[in-house]
Design a protein around this motif. Structure first.
Motif, PDB file in Angstrom:
ATOM      1  N   GLY A  67      14.856  17.736  37.039  1.00  0.00           N
ATOM      2  CA  GLY A  67      13.503  18.197  37.314  1.00  0.00           C
ATOM      3  C   GLY A  67      12.488  17.071  37.300  1.00  0.00           C
ATOM      4  N   ILE A  68      11.300  17.412  37.690  1.00  0.00           N
ATOM      5  CA  ILE A  68      10.218  16.426  37.726  1.00  0.00           C
ATOM      6  C   ILE A  68       9.715  16.164  36.300  1.00  0.00           C
ATOM      7  N   SER A  69       9.488  14.893  35.967  1.00  0.00           N
ATOM      8  CA  SER A  69       8.992  14.531  34.633  1.00  0.00           C
ATOM      9  C   SER A  69       7.626  15.141  34.388  1.00  0.00           C
ATOM     10  N   GLY A  70       7.395  15.564  33.134  1.00  0.00           N
ATOM     11  CA  GLY A  70       6.111  16.149  32.772  1.00  0.00           C
ATOM     12  C   GLY A  70       5.038  15.085  32.607  1.00  0.00           C
ATOM     13  N   VAL A  71       3.838  15.580  32.393  1.00  0.00           N
ATOM     14  CA  VAL A  71       2.695  14.671  32.212  1.00  0.00           C
ATOM     15  C   VAL A  71       2.784  14.006  30.843  1.00  0.00           C
ATOM     16  N   SER A  72       2.501  12.726  30.758  1.00  0.00           N
ATOM     17  CA  SER A  72       2.533  11.990  29.486  1.00  0.00           C
ATOM     18  C   SER A  72       1.508  12.558  28.521  1.00  0.00           C
TER      19      SER A  72
END
Length: 240
Positions: A67-72
């Protein structure tokens, strides 16, 4: 007569009235199969049938795509500087103090269980196996020393104490560590007017028997200092 009959046969009369319908006749034999008829029109959709049994579980599918990495996340606050060395020293000392306290509590509980005394001193058998030096330090840490029977009455008291406790032997405060063959008490005073050596003792056959144990008979025997056995502490009574 014959002429009359012939005349009747030749002359035909008019049709009579239609008679009544006769009874239904017997069913005839089944005829041959006819040709195939044309296909009929499609009927209406019927009601839904009952749900069937669940089938077997299928095999494990392939791993899906990552999946797409989440926001830092937001940057955290700076931590405080820890003087860990100082705290470690404090905690270490507390651990030592707690260990000493637990040992002292155990010692007091055991003392309450049974002691012997004279007019000037208390005597207590410590039922913990220690070598001579450890036993001496154990008694000194508690304000006493290893027992030093300097007269027959004290020796008899300690012998009865050992025997009634179900023991065979215990360290007492005597040794010849400084000079072979010259035994002194734990307070460094020499043996003077009293001794109670077992027959043939002291007998340092190995060259390492520099400490003394009392047997349940009250007799003394030189022993190796590194053996670990029970021992007797003595404490001076406080003057009133």
């Amino acid at each position: 007569m014959l002429c009359c009959l012939l005349a009747m046969k030749v002359a035909q009369g008019d049709d009579g009235e239609k008679g009544d319908r006769g009874e239904v006749g017997k069913q005839g034999k089944v005829g041959p199969k006819g040709p195939k008829g044309n296909k009929g029109t499609v009927g209406d959709v019927g009601d839904q049938g009952m749900l069937g049994k669940i089938g077997p579980i299928g095999g494990k599918g392939d791993k899906g795509a990552k999946g797409i990495s989440g926001v830092s996340g937001k940057k955290g606050k700076a931590g405080t500087v820890c003087d860990c060395g100082r705290y470690r020293r404090v905690v270490g000392q507390l651990n030592i103090n707690v260990a000493r306290l637990n040992t002292s509590i155990k010692f007091v509980k055991n003392v309450i269980a049974g002691i012997r005394e004279t007019d000037e001193k208390f005597y207590y058998i410590v039922k913990e196996e220690k070598n001579y030096r450890e036993a001496l330090m154990h008694c000194r840490d508690r304000g006493g020393t290893l027992a030093m029977p300097k007269d027959e009455a004290t020796n008899a008291l300690l012998a009865d104490y050992i025997s009634s406790s179900g023991l065979f032997r215990a360290f007492i405060g005597m040794n010849d560590m400084e000079k072979e063959g010259q035994f002194v008490y734990a307070d460094s005073s020499p043996l003077q007017n009293y001794s109670n050596w077992k027959d043939g003792e002291p007998h340092d056959s190995t060259g390492h028997e520099d400490c003394v144990e009392m047997l349940s008979t009250g007799e003394w025997n030189d022993s190796e200092c590194q053996v670990t056995i029970y021992f007797i502490c003595e404490f001076l009574k406080k003057r009133k």
